[in-house]
Design an enzyme around this catalytic site. Structure first.
Site, PDB file in Angstrom:
ATOM      1  N   SER A 118       0.833  -1.208   0.000  1.00  0.00           N
ATOM      2  CA  SER A 118       0.000   0.000   0.000  1.00  0.00           C
ATOM      3  C   SER A 118       0.866   1.256   0.000  1.00  0.00           C
ATOM      4  O   SER A 118       1.694   1.433   0.900  1.00  0.00           O
ATOM      5  CB  SER A 118      -0.895  -0.008   1.247  1.00  0.00           C
ATOM      6  OG  SER A 118      -1.349   1.287   1.517  1.00  0.00           O
ATOM      7  N   TYR A 154       4.302   3.345   2.790  1.00  0.00           N
ATOM      8  CA  TYR A 154       5.748   3.510   2.588  1.00  0.00           C
ATOM      9  C   TYR A 154       6.370   3.946   3.912  1.00  0.00           C
ATOM     10  O   TYR A 154       5.977   4.980   4.465  1.00  0.00           O
ATOM     11  CB  TYR A 154       6.046   4.603   1.550  1.00  0.00           C
ATOM     12  CG  TYR A 154       5.545   4.344   0.150  1.00  0.00           C
ATOM     13  CD1 TYR A 154       5.561   3.075  -0.417  1.00  0.00           C
ATOM     14  CD2 TYR A 154       5.075   5.408  -0.620  1.00  0.00           C
ATOM     15  CE1 TYR A 154       5.105   2.865  -1.720  1.00  0.00           C
ATOM     16  CE2 TYR A 154       4.632   5.207  -1.923  1.00  0.00           C
ATOM     17  CZ  TYR A 154       4.639   3.931  -2.461  1.00  0.00           C
ATOM     18  OH  TYR A 154       4.201   3.737  -3.731  1.00  0.00           O
ATOM     19  N   SER A 208      -6.969  -3.710  27.407  1.00  0.00           N
ATOM     20  CA  SER A 208      -6.286  -2.708  28.245  1.00  0.00           C
ATOM     21  C   SER A 208      -4.780  -2.906  28.194  1.00  0.00           C
ATOM     22  O   SER A 208      -4.085  -2.821  29.205  1.00  0.00           O
ATOM     23  CB  SER A 208      -6.796  -2.777  29.691  1.00  0.00           C
ATOM     24  OG  SER A 208      -6.516  -4.051  30.235  1.00  0.00           O
ATOM     25  N   GLY A 209      -4.270  -3.196  26.978  1.00  0.00           N
ATOM     26  CA  GLY A 209      -2.823  -3.315  26.789  1.00  0.00           C
ATOM     27  C   GLY A 209      -2.256  -1.984  26.316  1.00  0.00           C
ATOM     28  O   GLY A 209      -2.802  -0.910  26.621  1.00  0.00           O
ATOM     29  N   ILE A 262      -2.081  -0.434  23.305  1.00  0.00           N
ATOM     30  CA  ILE A 262      -2.910   0.450  22.475  1.00  0.00           C
ATOM     31  C   ILE A 262      -4.133   0.910  23.269  1.00  0.00           C
ATOM     32  O   ILE A 262      -4.487   2.093  23.262  1.00  0.00           O
ATOM     33  CB  ILE A 262      -3.309  -0.252  21.154  1.00  0.00           C
ATOM     34  CG1 ILE A 262      -2.042  -0.499  20.317  1.00  0.00           C
ATOM     35  CG2 ILE A 262      -4.330   0.578  20.357  1.00  0.00           C
ATOM     36  CD1 ILE A 262      -2.264  -1.200  18.986  1.00  0.00           C
ATOM     37  N   GLY A 263      -4.775  -0.024  23.981  1.00  0.00           N
ATOM     38  CA  GLY A 263      -5.968   0.310  24.763  1.00  0.00           C
ATOM     39  C   GLY A 263      -5.695   1.466  25.716  1.00  0.00           C
ATOM     40  O   GLY A 263      -6.452   2.450  25.752  1.00  0.00           O
ATOM     41  N   ASP A 290       7.939  -7.506  13.556  1.00  0.00           N
ATOM     42  CA  ASP A 290       6.792  -8.152  14.218  1.00  0.00           C
ATOM     43  C   ASP A 290       6.470  -9.530  13.647  1.00  0.00           C
ATOM     44  O   ASP A 290       5.900 -10.381  14.333  1.00  0.00           O
ATOM     45  CB  ASP A 290       5.531  -7.286  14.038  1.00  0.00           C
ATOM     46  CG  ASP A 290       5.574  -5.991  14.836  1.00  0.00           C
ATOM     47  OD1 ASP A 290       6.581  -5.749  15.526  1.00  0.00           O
ATOM     48  OD2 ASP A 290       4.589  -5.231  14.754  1.00  0.00           O
ATOM     49  N   HIS A 295      19.581  20.617  35.872  1.00  0.00           N
ATOM     50  CA  HIS A 295      18.447  20.921  36.752  1.00  0.00           C
ATOM     51  C   HIS A 295      17.623  22.048  36.125  1.00  0.00           C
ATOM     52  O   HIS A 295      18.216  22.994  35.601  1.00  0.00           O
ATOM     53  CB  HIS A 295      18.990  21.324  38.122  1.00  0.00           C
ATOM     54  CG  HIS A 295      17.950  21.902  39.030  1.00  0.00           C
ATOM     55  ND1 HIS A 295      17.070  21.105  39.717  1.00  0.00           N
ATOM     56  CD2 HIS A 295      17.657  23.186  39.336  1.00  0.00           C
ATOM     57  CE1 HIS A 295      16.262  21.890  40.428  1.00  0.00           C
ATOM     58  NE2 HIS A 295      16.605  23.150  40.211  1.00  0.00           N
TER      59      HIS A 295
END
Ligand SMILES: Cc1cc2nc3c(=O)[nH]c(=O)nc-3n(C[C@H](O)[C@H](O)[C@H](O)COP(=O)(O)OP(=O)(O)OC[C@H]3O[C@@H](n4cnc5c(N)ncnc54)[C@H](O)[C@@H]3O)c2cc1C
Ligand SMILES: NC(=O)c1ccc[n+]([C@@H]2O[C@H](COP(=O)([O-])OP(=O)(O)OC[C@H]3O[C@@H](n4cnc5c(N)ncnc54)[C@H](O)[C@@H]3O)[C@@H](O)[C@H]2O)c1
Length: 449
Positions: free
Chosen positions: A37, A41, A170-171, A173-174, A297, A431
């Site tokens: 797609s 890119y 709830s990981g 992304i969640g 991945d 600081h």
């Protein structure tokens, strides 16, 4: 139709693959990158992942209107996409082919256009698979038919802010999207099948994160069964066994991402897949076919842009370096969840140390004690560090505080080179910064005995 015989084929324009393609092209080798797609890119991170989501998070906190932030986000990703395309396509020995790649044998690939027409046939001496991951869609009745169920990609493309956003999962992304959309003003409800919030974190940290998110109006319903989804509601059975209907004008599915191997034609090859559809690789990222590697991945390890980049380092080191790099020497990988404030971690926490029977000294500091917290107007948070009682080396740290995504990289380095905690305790830091909290965190008064 194009017939190409090429030294290197990169399937998918992801982080590891594009970096490798550039590296090989700069060496003067022929490289073809196949991307399904044009919108992608440069891969997930810059187009639909890390960069747009963090842009929206930061601008939500600054008080920008969602529609304005979404427009600016589209400009940012558009520019990055173009820059990434030219980074490869402008190299004399490189080519980008638009289309979906499918293996027809171990070293032969067909590329199809959107209509499924074969537009190119390629033979590659070396092939690097970098096709990323795709969202897991759980088999909840109504989920695929609901007009308002979205993934993170579609949610970031909305033109209007949802009034009631329900998030399933709830990981990473969640939680990041819950925090983001709460900043823009949506009413957010987060659902998870598991009751145990942030199950890998220490209980004091996970309790604090949850109550801070709740104080911003986010509702958690954990340990629930999701019974059905309609166009404007999510039907759940709560922990008491009661049916509850949650009004939702958008429903985000954030229940994990699986290796993207479907449709790649791997059944036509000797490339082995694991149980979750991931490409099986060895320590050097080689698949079960000689001269075919998998990066990012798709091989089923950690799902981060920086680990995909490190996959590039492993492959390039084994092709042209001293051959010493491997997956097993990748240790102390830091992580950050970009909620507000961010939750960052590296090495062991108390839970890990107890489970492994490892002895530790514990140091704890509330973020409110850090002067920079007041400057940033964000005093929420807690820092926890574990130190080896024998060697004084740092075993791990959890920083739930502003800018922890920066500080964590310093600690990761300290752990890597085996620095004693006393060195971080006594070091001069600028600081006011969040990093100078390390002077205090490791002070004797903050040791929990
Ligand atoms: C919303 C969101 C936020 C995230 N935030 C962060 C973050 O803050 N930090 C972080 O480190 N990670 C984050 N991640 C995870 C990170 O984006 C991924 O781990 C990383 O981008 C994976 O890169 P990759 O190299 O595996 O491949 P990808 O970048 O996913 O690229 C794979 C490419 O292959 C293409 N492709 C797939 N199949 C084919 C085919 N058959 N033919 C041709 N092309 C194909 C795809 O279109 C895609 O462009 C986030 C992910 C998401 C979804
Ligand atoms: N800041 C970052 O580095 C960052 C940000 C976003 C994403 N990512 C990467 O993307 C990956 C995918 O993120 P993710 O949030 O989709 O996955 P995740 O694995 O982090 O979380 C998935 C959540 O969904 C829940 N779940 C699973 N099935 C469910 C069901 N049927 N009903 C209700 N809840 C269910 C799980 O219990 C879990 O809490 C992450 O693992 C991470 O590696 C990283």
């Amino acid at each position: 139709m194009k017939k190409i015989d090429v030294k290197n084929i990169v399937v998918g324009f992801g982080k590891g693959g594009k970096t490798l393609a550039k590296f090989l092209a700069v060496k003067g080798e022929s490289v073809v990158v196949i991307e399904q797609s044009p919108r992608m890119y440069g891969g997930t991170c810059i187009n639909i992942g890390c960069i747009p989501s963090k842009f929206l998070i930061v601008n939500g906190e600054k008080g920008l209107k969602f529609t304005e932030a979404a427009e600016k986000k589209a400009m940012l990703t558009g520019n990055l996409n173009l820059k990434n395309y030219h980074m490869i396509a402008d190299e004399a020995t490189a080519e980008v082919i638009d289309g979906k790649a499918k293996f027809v044998s171990d070293h032969e690939i067909e590329v199809m256009d959107a209509e499924g027409e074969v537009i190119a046939q390629l033979i590659g001496e070396r092939i690097f698979i970098n096709t990323g991951a795709t969202p897991v869609l759980p088999p909840i009745p109504g989920l695929v038919d609901s007009r308002n169920v979205v993934t993170s990609t579609e949610l970031m493309d909305l033109k209007q802010l949802p009034e009631h956003l329900t998030i399933i999962g709830s990981g990473y992304i969640g939680l990041e999207f819950a925090s983001m959309f709460a900043s823009y003003g949506s009413k957010v409800t987060v659902l998870d099948i598991f009751d145990n919030f942030l199950p890998r974190d220490d209980e004091d940290i996970s309790k604090l994160v949850r109550s801070d998110l709740e104080s911003r109006g986010i509702i958690f319903k954990l340990g629930v069964k999701i019974d059905a989804i309609t166009d404007n509601s999510v039907e759940i059975i709560n922990k008491e066994g009661k049916k509850v209907s949650i009004l939702s004008d958008k429903i985000l599915v954030a229940t994990g991402r699986k290796p993207n191997t479907a449709g790649l034609g791997l059944e036509n090859t000797n490339i082995q897949l694991g149980q979750r559809g991931e490409i099986v690789v060895n320590d050097k990222l080689e698949t079960t076919v000689q001269n075919v590697w998998a990066l990012g991945d798709v091989h089923g390890g950690l799902q981060f842009t920086y680990t995909s980049l490190d996959d590039f380092r492993i492959v390039s080191n084994n092709l042209y370096g001293d051959g010493k790099r491997s997956l097993s020497d990748r240790k102390n990988v830091p992580t950050s969840v970009f909620i507000t404030p961010a939750l960052s971690k590296v090495g062991l926490n108390e839970k890990d140390a107890k489970a492994a029977g490892i002895d530790y000294r514990l140091f704890k500091l509330a973020a409110t004690a850090i002067p920079k917290s007041a400057v940033l107007n964000q005093s929420k948070g807690l820092l926890k560090a574990l130190v080896d009682p024998e060697t004084d080396k740092i075993l791990g740290i959890t920083i739930y505080a502003e800018e922890s995504y920066e500080t964590i990289n310093l600690i990761s380095l300290a752990i890597e080179v085996g620095l004693p905690y006393t060195l971080l305790r006594d070091k001069i830091y600028t600081h006011p910064t969040m990093t100078e909290a390390l002077n205090d965190l490791f002070a004797a008064k903050n040791e929990v005995k």
